[in-house]
Design a protein around this motif. Sequence first.
Motif, PDB file in Angstrom:
ATOM      1  N   LEU A   1      -5.979   1.301  -2.290  1.00 48.31           N
ATOM      2  CA  LEU A   1      -6.008   2.440  -1.381  1.00 48.31           C
ATOM      3  C   LEU A   1      -7.431   2.667  -0.881  1.00 48.31           C
ATOM      4  CD1 LEU A   1      -3.707   5.015  -3.244  1.00 48.31           C
ATOM      5  CD2 LEU A   1      -3.065   3.302  -1.540  1.00 48.31           C
ATOM      6  N   ASN A   2      -7.563   2.997   0.404  1.00 51.78           N
ATOM      7  CA  ASN A   2      -8.880   3.272   0.975  1.00 51.78           C
ATOM      8  C   ASN A   2      -9.192   4.775   0.878  1.00 51.78           C
ATOM      9  OD1 ASN A   2      -7.568   4.606   3.156  1.00 51.78           O
ATOM     10  ND2 ASN A   2      -7.333   2.659   4.244  1.00 51.78           N
TER      11      ASN A   2
ATOM     12  N   ARG B   1      -9.310   7.072   3.040  1.00 55.24           N
ATOM     13  CA  ARG B   1      -8.367   7.893   3.806  1.00 55.24           C
ATOM     14  C   ARG B   1      -7.083   8.110   3.008  1.00 55.24           C
ATOM     15  NH1 ARG B   1      -5.984   6.293   9.793  1.00 55.24           N
ATOM     16  NH2 ARG B   1      -4.681   8.146  10.079  1.00 55.24           N
ATOM     17  N   ASP B   2      -6.601   7.068   2.337  1.00 54.72           N
ATOM     18  CA  ASP B   2      -5.406   7.198   1.498  1.00 54.72           C
ATOM     19  C   ASP B   2      -5.660   8.154   0.334  1.00 54.72           C
ATOM     20  OD1 ASP B   2      -3.840   5.383   2.974  1.00 54.72           O
ATOM     21  OD2 ASP B   2      -4.762   3.686   1.943  1.00 54.72           O
ATOM     22  N   GLU B   3      -6.880   8.100  -0.239  1.00 53.36           N
ATOM     23  CA  GLU B   3      -7.226   8.984  -1.353  1.00 53.36           C
ATOM     24  C   GLU B   3      -7.212  10.441  -0.905  1.00 53.36           C
ATOM     25  OE1 GLU B   3      -7.523   8.207  -4.392  1.00 53.36           O
ATOM     26  OE2 GLU B   3      -7.767   6.023  -4.354  1.00 53.36           O
TER      27      GLU B   3
ATOM     28  N   PHE C   1       0.780   3.908  -3.012  1.00 59.29           N
ATOM     29  CA  PHE C   1       0.476   5.323  -2.758  1.00 59.29           C
ATOM     30  C   PHE C   1       1.517   6.221  -3.436  1.00 59.29           C
ATOM     31  CE2 PHE C   1       0.987   9.268  -0.444  1.00 59.29           C
ATOM     32  CZ  PHE C   1      -0.310   9.706  -0.287  1.00 59.29           C
TER      33      PHE C   1
ATOM     34  N   ARG D   1      -5.418  11.605   1.618  1.00 63.85           N
ATOM     35  CA  ARG D   1      -3.999  11.901   1.827  1.00 63.85           C
ATOM     36  C   ARG D   1      -3.303  12.188   0.495  1.00 63.85           C
ATOM     37  NH1 ARG D   1      -0.189   7.651   2.785  1.00 63.85           N
ATOM     38  NH2 ARG D   1       1.856   8.458   3.393  1.00 63.85           N
ATOM     39  N   LEU D   2      -3.695  11.469  -0.540  1.00 64.90           N
ATOM     40  CA  LEU D   2      -3.144  11.680  -1.872  1.00 64.90           C
ATOM     41  C   LEU D   2      -3.461  13.090  -2.361  1.00 64.90           C
ATOM     42  CD1 LEU D   2      -1.656  10.146  -4.170  1.00 64.90           C
ATOM     43  CD2 LEU D   2      -3.911   9.591  -5.088  1.00 64.90           C
TER      44      LEU D   2
ATOM     45  N   LEU E   1       0.826  -1.207   0.000  1.00 66.05           N
ATOM     46  CA  LEU E   1       0.000   0.000   0.000  1.00 66.05           C
ATOM     47  C   LEU E   1       0.864   1.263   0.000  1.00 66.05           C
ATOM     48  CD1 LEU E   1      -2.844  -1.045   2.477  1.00 66.05           C
ATOM     49  CD2 LEU E   1      -3.071  -0.591   0.023  1.00 66.05           C
ATOM     50  N   ASP E   2       1.968   1.217   0.732  1.00 74.10           N
ATOM     51  CA  ASP E   2       2.883   2.356   0.778  1.00 74.10           C
ATOM     52  C   ASP E   2       3.493   2.618  -0.599  1.00 74.10           C
ATOM     53  OD1 ASP E   2       4.371   4.371   2.352  1.00 74.10           O
ATOM     54  OD2 ASP E   2       6.108   3.149   1.817  1.00 74.10           O
TER      55      ASP E   2
END
Length: 298
Positions: A64-65, A67-69, A20, A71-72, A16-17
């Motif tokens: 990506l969930n 929250r990741d989106e 991202f 953060r993106l 995932l890292d």
Amino acid sequence: MEPQAGLAEKARVYALDELFDSRLYRAMAERERDPKNRAVLLRMAEQEYMHYEFWKKFCGDAELNPRDELRLRLFMLSSRILGKVFTIKFLERHEKSVVAEYTEILESGALSGEDSAELKRIIEDEKEHESALADQIEEFAVRHLGAIALGMSDAIIELSGVHAGFLGYTSSSVYTGIAGLIVGVSASMSMAAAAYLQSKQEKGKAPGATAAVTGVMYMLTVILLTAPFLLGLPILKALTASLVLAFIVLAFFSFYSSVVMDRAFARDYLENVGVIFLVVVIGYLFGELVKKLTGIAV
């Protein structure tokens, strides 16, 4: 050899890292107009995606969930405001810990054969290639970082000394602000001229741009630091407010440059703060000395 227990869980985090990072660099590339910068960003995106593909073998597909989106989007906003180099290097500041974790897995014997050899290549990528690629990106702020630092830091030091000197010489914050403004305008032109002449002696420098950046940063800093005095605050409060603004600006720039230049933030910042305090003390004592010698106070 079968992967050790828990590898799948770790692999999912790593995948995932890497995914991202790949998505971020590709999004930056899509908005980049400079062909050279776009090529560098695409290469970084592809490299990170290859790392993702490696870890995906041990955990299955990873997406990506929300929250990741989010953060993106925040990192994309950072790249537009603070620049791509800063954003990439800020994101990569955790690479030392990542390399340590990857190395631990490699040395544990959890992987063998081609997987072990590929992880070795990934570790080398994380250690060297990504930072080297980020350094290839051309940005105005990074290219003129020295001129920005010169204009801003010199203005902070000079204005802090002038304002502190007038603290011992006058009780008028407006007079102090005007004096700082006069000194600052004159010094900004002087610094711009000096930067122009110096950059003419250095290969690869644009004298006009260097002079303009130095002068403009100096003048903007002067306006910011004299504002509390020109607003008519009591002189001691105005000096305090001016110093607080100086420390905030200095903290932001020190952090920015520490990320871009891969330096330690705290040491540089505390050193600069110490210089400013020293200048304030000397400026105040000199103002008191002038008042005693001349017997004149405003």
